[in-house]
Enzyme design. Structure first.
Site: not given
Ligand SMILES: C[S@@+](CC[C@H](N)C(=O)[O-])C[C@H]1O[C@@H](n2cnc3c(N)ncnc32)[C@H](O)[C@@H]1O
Length: 291
Positions: A32, A140
């Site tokens: 990454r 996010d």
């Molecule tokens: C795998 S995606 C899930 C998206 C959606 N909730 C779904 O289930 O399809 C995880 C998301 O969490 C966000 N994320 C990761 N760490 C985070 C944090 N500490 N606070 C807020 N968002 C976070 C990432 O940027 C990413 O867009």
């Protein structure tokens, strides 16, 4: 990348985003972060680490964002959206009939497929929600995914993942190879950058929180802390939806499972009462949001 570089990055990522990497994930970090290092003209990860250590905040933010997993798709796992249509909304709408408003938070919304799936579910209620004030707040950590979400523009591949064809025809407009969500659906979703590790109590109270497929990357203590804070943001009859591989069981007693609905939880008001904390009440606090 040296073992010391990896240790530095592990600590940085845990502190900045909650990402809990096991000691054997060097390959993931390399796959990454090497493209990022090359893009900014650096020879490798060690040079990237040196820049971050020297205090380059933009590079730190980019490295943290590059390590997040943004995988998402419309109506992901289907079941939570079936529950939303068939159980949650039919119970919540009569309970909110006097105030005619609903507040929904999608707490790790990625590129928007999840909050817009919720918005389309609500649209399907048609005239039953006429005159209601519906707020769907999409947050996010990553500003990049929020920008894509705000635009509401999706590729052919993205609209083919999970989105029923009738909804594609009804709610999207095709331009070339791309599909844009119609303005009325986009307008139902407000966007805001927010890190779940930080205080979010200023967002006010919600009727429904979707926090799916993000806590899976965090360690147990971080999850427990976030569950405790999420529970304070849900109305007593509100619902928390987690991802298919996530659960509060064995981590926190701030929530209790919603009877017979896998992945759904209610705030544990017994626990709040035991702790001498009042159960959450309806709040007039409205988030200040950016579009
Ligand atoms: C795998 S995606 C899930 C998206 C959606 N909730 C779904 O289930 O399809 C995880 C998301 O969490 C966000 N994320 C990761 N760490 C985070 C944090 N500490 N606070 C807020 N968002 C976070 C990432 O940027 C990413 O867009």
């Amino acid at each position: 990348m040296t073992p010391l570089d990896y240790e530095f990055l592990r600590k940085l990522l845990r502190a900045r985003s909650g990402l809990d990497l096991s000691p054997d994930k060097q390959y993931l970090v390399e796959s990454r972060l090497l493209p990022l290092a090359r893009r900014v003209g650096l020879a490798g990860i060690s040079e990237l680490v040196a820049k971050i250590k020297a205090g380059s905040e933009p590079l730190t933010v980019e490295a943290v964002e590059a390590m997040t997993t943004n995988e998402t798709f419309f109506f992901r796992d289907k079941l939570p959206f079936d529950h939303l249509r068939e159980t949650i909304l039919p119970a919540l709408l009569p309970a909110r009939a006097s105030r005619r408003s609903l507040r929904i938070w999608c707490a790790a919304s990625s590129t928007g497929q999840e909050p817009y799936s919720i918005a389309m579910c609500l649209k399907e209620f048609g005239s039953a929600l006429a005159g209601w004030r519906i707020e769907i707040l999409a947050t996010d950590l990553s500003q990049g995914v929020l920008e894509k979400s705000k635009a509401g523009i999706f590729s052919q591949f993205e609209v083919q993942r999970g989105l029923p064809i009738q909804m594609l025809v009804k709610y999207f407009t095709q331009t070339g190879d791309l599909w844009q969500l119609n303005a009325d659906v986009r307008a139902m979703v407000q966007h805001r950058q927010l890190n779940l590790l930080q205080d979010f109590s200023h967002l006010g109270m919600f009727d429904l929180i979707f926090c799916r497929n993000v806590l899976i990357y965090f360690d147990q203590d971080t999850k427990a802390g976030i569950f405790g804070r999420l529970a304070k943001m849900l109305e007593a009859d509100g619902v928390l939806a987690l991802g298919a591989a996530e659960s509060v069981v064995g981590i926190s007693d701030a929530f209790k499972p919603y009877p017979e609905k896998r992945g759904l939880y209610r705030p544990n008001t017994d626990r709040a009462a035991r702790a001498g904390v009042a159960a959450p009440q309806a709040s007039k606090v409205v988030a200040s949001v950016t579009r």
